[in-house]
Design an enzyme around this catalytic site. Structure first.
Site, short mmCIF file in Angstrom:
data_model
loop_
_atom_site.label_atom_id
_atom_site.label_comp_id
_atom_site.label_asym_id
_atom_site.label_seq_id
_atom_site.Cartn_x
_atom_site.Cartn_y
_atom_site.Cartn_z
N LYS A 1 0.85 -1.21 0.00
CA LYS A 1 0.00 0.00 0.00
C LYS A 1 0.88 1.25 0.00
O LYS A 1 1.89 1.31 0.71
CB LYS A 1 -0.89 -0.04 1.25
N SER B 1 -9.66 2.11 2.97
CA SER B 1 -8.80 2.83 2.07
C SER B 1 -7.90 1.94 1.23
O SER B 1 -7.42 2.36 0.17
CB SER B 1 -7.93 3.82 2.84
N SER C 1 -9.51 -0.33 7.16
CA SER C 1 -8.99 -0.25 5.80
C SER C 1 -8.30 -1.50 5.27
O SER C 1 -7.95 -1.55 4.08
CB SER C 1 -8.04 0.93 5.67
#
Ligand code: GLN
Length: 487
Positions: A76, A151, A175
């Site tokens: 990420k 997210s 997330s």
């Protein structure tokens, strides 16, 4: 050799270890898959072909061995990677190349895991749909017109699209778990402090927790074991041995839960959840009962205040953490033509560099922390946080783990929740209490509703991450895994 991108991380690791395939072949297969499908998925913000191949070559030369040596991974974009662009999906960090690796990235490298690239996300990890990325949304491989969650939508979509067998996420309010749920993949939020925050771009420091994402529970546990453990560079890192999550996952996979007590959270029952989600969850609970588990209804009366408390605490910490993006130290600088004061340049940079959701959070947080309002908002939210922790502690005196759906709804179409922030915040109704408490939780696919995946959440006491892996693997053995339509 069959399509390498379809194999689990554990299968790939054994093929590489026995030299039936090379790590370079495995990395190449995934890089080629990214090249073939990512224009439709947009899971990656940056692909590091040469870096991944170099790391794979080192494994093929026999320089690194280990349980996941040679297995590629996606990271990420909120996690720093030395010399590789890291933007947190924000314009304010466009072009920034960190001078250091996050601790978890160091651990991936030490384990011989080639990093394929950096995945898309909501800007600064604020959001539940990846629609707040400054670089365009990620599309859910199950239906390209729907959100992949957020997210960490890029990490979850990369797994579901077979672009990577493993991925790193971060979970501040859900997330890792919520994108896992809506893409039919597995995502675990470790105990807060169980994985190092050193090198994460901070959102809400008392909540941020990096963790593993994969397509199977065992793979998730294998990755968990690589990244977890004490780090002296993170002041909140726990100085205790990591629970044996891999052994727990393997025990669970035998499909025996005799004597395990699962707590059904009364306050979550049917609470605003879509009927298809409720149905898949109930069927999974029945499957767990057949494996020997006992169901106990527990009450957690303060969970209903978790969402408002989180949306004061997280923005408050964010307003402080994001002050460092001032146009001086990193990335973007706007309006610095010699005619303006430092303050004007900072203000113009932040105006141009931050997206609307990030600005909303900074404004809410600054207000909640301002003198005169501090006790009424931030102080109250902290008290609620304590009450939620006590609810968890009381529940874990009666049961081994708590269970709930991961999200109240399946993947929704783009644009359907962006006009009302509260509708977006509701995506994390079931995941947020765990973050406020600090315990671990995992989302496992448990069924489909109208052809879209539903996630099952298992929450455990702090530093009992192994418990949730056991139940998760047992559930997976009963319901199987879920494959999206071909891209
Ligand atoms: N969706 C939540 C938020 O917007 C959680 C985000 C996260 O876990 N990083 O804050």
């Amino acid at each position: 050799m069959s399509d390498l991108t379809r194999l689990s991380a554990s299968a790939l690791a054994s093929l590489i270890a026995s030299r039936e395939v090379s790590a370079v072949e495995v990395a190449t297969a995934h890089l080629d898959r990214i090249a073939a499908v990512d224009d439709r998925v947009n899971a990656f913000l940056h692909v590091d072909r040469s870096g991944a191949l170099e790391a794979a070559e080192a494994v093929d030369r026999g320089e690194i061995t280990g349980p996941l040596a040679g297995v590629p991974i996606a990271v990420k974009d909120v996690v720093t990677t030395k010399g590789v662009p890291t933007t947190a999906a924000s314009k304010i960090l466009e072009g920034w190349k960190p001078p250091y690796d996050a601790t978890i990235v160091e651990r991936l490298k030490r384990a011989g895991m080639p990093i394929l690239g950096k995945t898309n996300m909501d800007e600064f990890a604020m959001g539940s749909s990846t629609e707040y990325s400054a670089y365009g949304p990620t599309n859910n491989p199950w239906d390209l017109g729907r959100i992949p969650g957020g997210s960490g939508g890029g990490s979850a979509a990369a797994l579901a699209a077979y672009e990577a067998p493993l991925a790193i996420g971060t979970d501040t309010g859900g997330s890792i778990r919520q994108p896992g749920a809506v893409t039919g993949t597995v995502g675990a939020k470790p105990t807060y402090g169980g994985t190092s925050r050193y090198g994460l771009i901070a959102f809400s420091s008392s909540l941020d927790t990096p963790g593993p994402c994969a397509r199977t529970v065992e793979d998730t546990a294998l990755l968990h074991a690589v990244i977890a453990g004490h780090d002296p560079r993170d002041s909140t890192s726990i100085q205790q041995p990591v629970p044996d999550v891999v052994a727990a996952a393997r025990l669970g996979a035998t499909g025996d839960l005799t004597g395990v007590k699962l707590g059904l959270v009364k306050e979550f029952a049917g609470d605003g959840s879509e009927p298809g989600v409720v149905a898949a969850f109930r069927e999974s609970v029945e499957a767990l009962v057949k494996l020997g588990a006992e169901i106990v209804e527990v009450s957690c009366p303060h969970f209903q205040y978790a969402l408002p408390a989180y949306y004061l605490i997280a923005p408050s910490e964010a307003s402080s953490n994001l002050a460092r993006f001032d146009g001086v130290r990193y990335g973007l600088r706007t309006g610095d033509d010699g005619s303006r004061s430092l303050e004007e340049v900072m203000s113009l940079t932040r105006e141009a560099g931050f997206g609307p959701e990030v600005k909303r959070r900074i404004i809410i947080g600054t207000y909640a922390l301002s003198s005169g309002y501090y006790d009424a908002y931030y102080g109250q939210a902290q008290k609620v946080r304590t009450l939620i922790t006590r609810d968890f502690q009381a529940a874990f005196e009666q049961v081994d783990v708590l269970i709930s759906p991961t999200t109240p709804f399946v993947a929704f179409p783009f644009g359907s929740r962006t006009s009302d922030p509260y509708q977006m915040y509701l995506a994390d109704l079931f995941t947020i209490p765990t973050n406020l408490y600090g315990g671990p939780a995992i989302s496992v696919p448990c069924g489909l509703s109208e052809g879209l995946p539903v996630g099952f959440q298992i929450m455990a006491p702090t530093m009992a991450d192994d418990r949730m892996y056991r139940v998760a693997a047992a559930l997976e053995s009963a319901v199987g895994t879920f494959t999206p339509p071909a891209l």
